[in-house]
Enzyme design. Structure first.
Site, mmCIF file in Angstrom:
data_model
loop_
_atom_site.group_PDB
_atom_site.id
_atom_site.type_symbol
_atom_site.label_atom_id
_atom_site.label_comp_id
_atom_site.label_asym_id
_atom_site.label_seq_id
_atom_site.Cartn_x
_atom_site.Cartn_y
_atom_site.Cartn_z
ATOM 1 N N GLN A 239 1.132 -1.286 -0.068
ATOM 2 C CA GLN A 239 0.144 0.063 -0.050
ATOM 3 C C GLN A 239 0.614 1.327 0.303
ATOM 4 O OE1 GLN A 239 -3.096 -1.804 3.193
ATOM 5 N NE2 GLN A 239 -3.817 0.169 2.214
ATOM 6 N N HIS A 240 0.038 2.242 -0.435
ATOM 7 C CA HIS A 240 0.684 3.347 -0.199
ATOM 8 C C HIS A 240 1.847 3.863 -0.975
ATOM 9 C CE1 HIS A 240 -1.638 3.859 3.630
ATOM 10 N NE2 HIS A 240 -0.506 2.805 4.130
ATOM 11 N N ASP B 65 -2.437 -4.843 -0.545
ATOM 12 C CA ASP B 65 -2.088 -6.270 0.361
ATOM 13 C C ASP B 65 -2.751 -6.428 1.363
ATOM 14 O OD1 ASP B 65 -0.775 -4.356 1.860
ATOM 15 O OD2 ASP B 65 1.056 -5.492 1.748
#
Length: 473
Positions: free
Chosen positions: A73-74, A228
């Protein structure tokens, strides 16, 4: 008749893993993996090459009907108008945007304003803070940015064979970790994007969970993909009342809820999941890395570290490790360090240190589970996953510290399996993902020291005071 096969990809910080599964049962037929470069910024081309190596290691995808990609992520992936990468992607664990996060929170009017807007208070890991950092520190690169996407978005887009940034797609789960998409309202917040970058580049279209974005060159369907943690929840078939604690390099605790979360304290990230529901999540930067560091310090492997930990008494004789080895995300202290408390002649032994490392890691995650409960998530059982969950010491100590039933699923790559389950869902086109069986066993708690978590809680303020840092409420 041969079974239809689907593939799932877990493109994580350190590795790319591929599983090929029976679309009807979820049984893993074959698998492969490849490594990613170290570091907190990586050119996305490395992920693309690792994906192909992992696919080759899994025996190829010629017989696969659909594929789904789950990614870390991110991560900030910036593309220019031609679809070329503007600069190396900043990953979730890159903390250089910590000041940018503080500034953004203040600019919008404080934590409550952010919780109301997107369900989360941004910290250095969030994409929105990295965009602010880019605008402030690399303005020439920022002006070239025509589109911003996430790691899984980029790989799905490349897998489709597209170079047109207008064809970028994402899902609600991964979009909810950017800091500029609202899980409650299901829309991008362009005002927050402008607050960060100064303008609004193109963003991936957010698809419904069972959607497909297109096909590969060989005709395999490509599902929407997800982050994820959302894929892990899907792979584990989580239901309300479940809290998953994942002990990877970092640690996460997340729950399945029917309503969105909005925590102004910043402890809980109010994410969406990959099914249409929600996934409130608490993240710590220090999980398996704590055990890795302890094993390195003691010059032992993980099996011996576990044996040493189990040879020490519960509570490690009063030795407490505050394991902020890489700073910390929850509590939000990116520049802090770890500490040991309670060193005596009796506790300065390899066994006591090993025990304190395991207990300190688990206390941090137990705090995360408590935070989810305070935020309204029910906690009927803990599902324990991740590399560190394979440690005999962890499985023995965790039930005593979490103080609720703990179940250990059979060892599997649940992020990749979740991505494969999503692919099977897109292939089937039904209203819910296919039912895949997950085998679990209940862990029996060992004798506990009830004061372990109390001592841990008392040690945290001392660590922060030493650094002249006030803990966040």
């Amino acid at each position: 008749m041969a079974a239809r096969l689907v593939a799932g990809v877990d493109s994580s910080t350190q590795t790319c893993k591929v599983v090929v599964c029976d679309a009807a049962t979820g049984a893993v037929v074959r698998h492969g993996r490849a490594t990613h470069p170290d570091g907190t910024e990586v050119h996305p081309e490395h992920w693309w090459r690792a994906l192909h190596r992992a696919i080759d290691d899994a025996g190829g995808l010629e017989d696969v009907a659909a594929i789904g990609i789950a990614g870390q992520q991110h991560g900030m992936v910036c593309l220019d108008e031609e679809g070329e990468v503007v600069r190396d992607a900043l990953l979730w664990n890159d903390t250089r945007s910590a000041q940018a996060a503080e500034d953004l929170v203040a600019d919008l009017g404080g934590p409550q304003a952010w919780a109301d807007a997107v369900g989360s208070v941004p910290v250095a890991s969030f994409t929105v803070t990295k965009l602010r950092w880019l605008a402030e520190h690399e303005p020439a690169a920022a002006t070239r940015v025509a589109a911003v996407c996430l790691p899984h978005d980029y790989l799905s887009w490349r897998l489709r064979g597209s170079h047109d940034i207008a064809q970028l797609r994402t899902d609600r789960g991964d979009a909810s970790g950017t800091g500029y998409w609202s899980p409650a309202d299901g829309v991008y917040r362009d005002d927050l994007l402008r607050l960060a970058l100064g303008r609004t580049p193109l963003l991936p279209r957010v698809l419904t969970p069972q959607s497909a974005i297109g096909t590969t060159s060989r005709g395999a369907l490509i599902s929407a993909g997800t982050g994820d943690n959302m894929a892990a929840a899907l792979g584990l078939a989580m239901v309300p009342g479940d809290v998953t604690v994942s002990l990877g390099t970092s640690g996460t605790a997340f729950a399945s809820t029917p309503v969105p979360s909005a925590d102004p304290s910043g402890a809980i990230a109010g994410f969406a999941d990959a099914t249409g529901a929600f996934l409130p999540l608490v993240c710590t930067l220090n999980a398996a890395r704590v055990m890795d560091a302890a094993a390195h310090l003691l010059a032992v492997d993980h099996r011996r570290l576990s044996e040493l930990a189990m040879s020490a008494p519960p509570g490690a004789g009063g030795l407490v490790m505050v394991p902020y080895l890489s700073g910390e995300r929850t509590p939000n202290l990116p520049n802090t360090t770890g500490a040991l408390h309670g060193l005596t002649d009796a506790t300065m032994t390899p066994a006591h240190l090993a025990r304190a490392a395991v207990e300190g890691m688990l206390c941090g995650l137990a705090d995360a589970v408590d935070a989810l409960g305070k935020g309204g998530a029910s906690n009927e059982r803990i599902i324990l996953i991740g590399g560190a969950a394979r440690s005999a010491a962890v499985t023995a100590i965790a039930p005593a510290l979490f103080e609720c039933p703990v179940v250990l699923p059979e060892s599997a790559e649940y992020v990749a399996i979740g991505a494969a389950r999503q692919a099977a869902w897109a292939l089937d086109g039904g209203n819910r993902p296919p039912d895949w069986e997950t085998r679990r066993r209940v862990l029996a708690p060992e004798r506990s020291d009830a004061a372990v978590r109390q001592r841990y809680a008392e040690a945290q303020p001392h660590t922060l005071a030493r650094l002249s840092v006030a803990p966040k409420s």
